[in-house]
Design a protein around this motif. Structure first.
Motif, short mmCIF file in Angstrom:
data_model
loop_
_atom_site.label_atom_id
_atom_site.label_comp_id
_atom_site.label_asym_id
_atom_site.label_seq_id
_atom_site.Cartn_x
_atom_site.Cartn_y
_atom_site.Cartn_z
N ARG A 175 -19.33 17.52 -9.48
CA ARG A 175 -18.23 18.37 -9.94
C ARG A 175 -17.10 17.45 -10.38
NH1 ARG A 175 -18.55 23.68 -8.39
NH2 ARG A 175 -16.29 23.92 -8.17
N PHE A 176 -16.80 17.50 -11.67
CA PHE A 176 -15.77 16.63 -12.24
C PHE A 176 -14.55 17.45 -12.63
CE2 PHE A 176 -19.56 14.12 -14.04
CZ PHE A 176 -19.67 13.37 -12.89
N GLU A 177 -13.37 16.90 -12.34
CA GLU A 177 -12.12 17.50 -12.78
C GLU A 177 -11.92 17.18 -14.26
OE1 GLU A 177 -9.01 15.96 -10.29
OE2 GLU A 177 -10.30 16.11 -8.53
N CYS A 178 -11.62 18.19 -15.03
CA CYS A 178 -11.43 18.02 -16.47
C CYS A 178 -10.22 18.85 -16.88
CB CYS A 178 -12.67 18.49 -17.21
SG CYS A 178 -12.59 18.32 -19.01
N CYS A 179 -9.42 18.33 -17.79
CA CYS A 179 -8.30 19.12 -18.30
C CYS A 179 -8.08 18.81 -19.78
CB CYS A 179 -7.03 18.88 -17.51
SG CYS A 179 -6.40 17.21 -17.60
N ARG A 180 -7.57 19.81 -20.47
CA ARG A 180 -7.23 19.64 -21.87
C ARG A 180 -5.88 18.97 -21.95
NH1 ARG A 180 -7.44 24.11 -26.68
NH2 ARG A 180 -6.97 22.64 -28.33
N ILE A 181 -5.79 17.94 -22.80
CA ILE A 181 -4.54 17.22 -22.98
C ILE A 181 -4.12 17.34 -24.44
CG2 ILE A 181 -4.86 15.68 -21.02
CD1 ILE A 181 -6.02 13.60 -22.86
N GLU A 182 -3.10 16.66 -24.83
CA GLU A 182 -2.54 16.78 -26.18
C GLU A 182 -3.57 16.54 -27.28
OE1 GLU A 182 -2.64 12.59 -25.17
OE2 GLU A 182 -1.67 14.18 -24.06
N GLY A 183 -3.32 17.20 -28.40
CA GLY A 183 -4.13 16.98 -29.59
C GLY A 183 -5.56 17.48 -29.50
N GLY A 184 -5.84 18.44 -28.63
CA GLY A 184 -7.19 18.97 -28.51
C GLY A 184 -8.15 18.05 -27.78
N MET A 185 -7.62 17.03 -27.13
CA MET A 185 -8.45 16.10 -26.36
C MET A 185 -8.61 16.61 -24.92
SD MET A 185 -9.21 13.56 -28.43
CE MET A 185 -9.69 12.23 -27.34
N TYR A 186 -9.66 16.16 -24.27
CA TYR A 186 -9.91 16.47 -22.86
C TYR A 186 -9.99 15.17 -22.08
CZ TYR A 186 -10.99 21.25 -24.13
OH TYR A 186 -10.90 22.54 -24.58
N CYS A 187 -9.82 15.27 -20.77
CA CYS A 187 -9.87 14.09 -19.91
C CYS A 187 -10.62 14.45 -18.64
CB CYS A 187 -8.45 13.64 -19.57
SG CYS A 187 -8.40 12.16 -18.54
#
Length: 93
Positions: free
Chosen positions: A44-56
């Motif tokens: 289970r990985f934490e993922c979030c949307r960041i600026e410019g349509g990128m994800y991390c």
């Protein structure tokens, strides 16, 4: 399977991986990706949307996963087109 993105893992990816969702299925905001490499072991990985349509993707589970796979090519896929976004598959190697 719909490809989300691909990366050649290097040492700095142990901390995080920034990517663009090529499939367009990941939602905005913070999500938890349930990921398998072989249908037997799940992470289970934490993922979030960041600026410019990128994800991390980041966090301790991600670091534990990437550490032994540095120098592998990793592809993140949606399990099936139209299926729930948080069921994804990784191919490393």
């Amino acid at each position: 399977m719909e490809e989300i993105d691909t990366v050649n893992l290097v040492a700095h990816h142990v901390q995080r991986w920034r990517f663009r969702d090529r499939s367009g299925i990941l939602p905005a905001g913070r999500i938890v990706l349930r990921v398998t490499e072989d249908e037997k072991q799940w992470w289970r990985f934490e993922c979030c949307r960041i600026e410019g349509g990128m994800y991390c993707i980041s966090g301790s589970a991600w670091s534990d996963f990437v550490g032994p796979r540095v120098h592998a090519r990793l592809t993140l896929y949606a399990k099936q087109y139209g299926e729930n976004f948080n069921r994804v598959r990784v191919r490393a190697g």
